[in-house]
Scaffold this active site. Structure first.
Site, PDB file in Angstrom:
ATOM      1  N   ASP A 119      -3.159   4.788  -1.028  1.00  0.00           N
ATOM      2  CA  ASP A 119      -3.883   3.574  -0.645  1.00  0.00           C
ATOM      3  C   ASP A 119      -4.262   3.619   0.833  1.00  0.00           C
ATOM      4  O   ASP A 119      -5.375   3.238   1.211  1.00  0.00           O
ATOM      5  CB  ASP A 119      -3.029   2.313  -0.879  1.00  0.00           C
ATOM      6  CG  ASP A 119      -2.783   2.011  -2.345  1.00  0.00           C
ATOM      7  OD1 ASP A 119      -3.655   2.327  -3.180  1.00  0.00           O
ATOM      8  OD2 ASP A 119      -1.718   1.445  -2.648  1.00  0.00           O
ATOM      9  N   ALA A 173       0.853  -1.196   0.000  1.00  0.00           N
ATOM     10  CA  ALA A 173       0.000   0.000   0.000  1.00  0.00           C
ATOM     11  C   ALA A 173       0.888   1.245   0.000  1.00  0.00           C
ATOM     12  O   ALA A 173       1.874   1.307   0.727  1.00  0.00           O
ATOM     13  CB  ALA A 173      -0.895   0.007   1.234  1.00  0.00           C
ATOM     14  N   ASP A 174       0.534   2.222  -0.835  1.00  0.00           N
ATOM     15  CA  ASP A 174       1.254   3.495  -0.796  1.00  0.00           C
ATOM     16  C   ASP A 174       0.439   4.477   0.050  1.00  0.00           C
ATOM     17  O   ASP A 174      -0.590   4.112   0.621  1.00  0.00           O
ATOM     18  CB  ASP A 174       1.536   4.015  -2.205  1.00  0.00           C
ATOM     19  CG  ASP A 174       0.273   4.285  -3.016  1.00  0.00           C
ATOM     20  OD1 ASP A 174      -0.818   4.496  -2.434  1.00  0.00           O
ATOM     21  OD2 ASP A 174       0.369   4.306  -4.261  1.00  0.00           O
ATOM     22  N   SER A 175       0.902   5.718   0.128  1.00  0.00           N
ATOM     23  CA  SER A 175       0.236   6.680   1.006  1.00  0.00           C
ATOM     24  C   SER A 175      -1.210   6.943   0.583  1.00  0.00           C
ATOM     25  O   SER A 175      -2.101   7.074   1.430  1.00  0.00           O
ATOM     26  CB  SER A 175       1.023   7.980   1.098  1.00  0.00           C
ATOM     27  OG  SER A 175       1.219   8.521  -0.190  1.00  0.00           O
TER      28      SER A 175
END
Length: 85
Positions: free
Chosen positions: A45, A41-43
Site C-alpha cells: 500500500d 497500510a501495508d508495505s
C-alpha cells in the site's frame, strides 16, 4: 496547528488519494493519521501511495524520505516543501 491555504489544498488532494488507494472513507483520514497504525497500510500500500502522490503532485520522493513520512501531516509538509523548491 492550523494549515496554510496551500497546505489545506494539499491535504484535500492527498486525502482523496489515500482514501482511494486504501479503500477507506475520506472522513477517517486526519492530519494525525499514521499510514500504518491508523490507516492500516501495508508495505505494498505504501509503495502504491508513494507512486500516486508522486504522480499527483509531479514530484519524486526518495526512498530515504519515504521512511520519514509516517503521518498525513508528514506527507503534507514534504509535498509543501518540495513544491516550493
Amino acid at each position: 496547528m492550523s494549515l496554510t491555504e496551500k497546505e489545506n489544498t494539499i491535504f484535500m488532494r492527498l486525502r482523496e488519494i489515500v482514501a482511494y488507494q486504501l479503500s477507506i472513507a475520506q472522513d477517517k483520514i486526519t492530519l494525525t493519521s499514521n499510514f500504518i497504525s491508523d490507516l492500516k497500510a501495508d508495505s505494498l500500500d505504501m509503495v502504491e501511495l508513494v507512486m500516486a502522490i508522486e504522480e499527483e503532485f509531479d514530484l519524486e520522493i526518495p526512498d530515504d524520505d519515504v521512511g520519514k513520512i509516517d503521518t498525513v501531516r508528514d506527507a503534507i509538509r514534504f509535498i509543501n516543501n518540495k513544491t516550493e523548491e
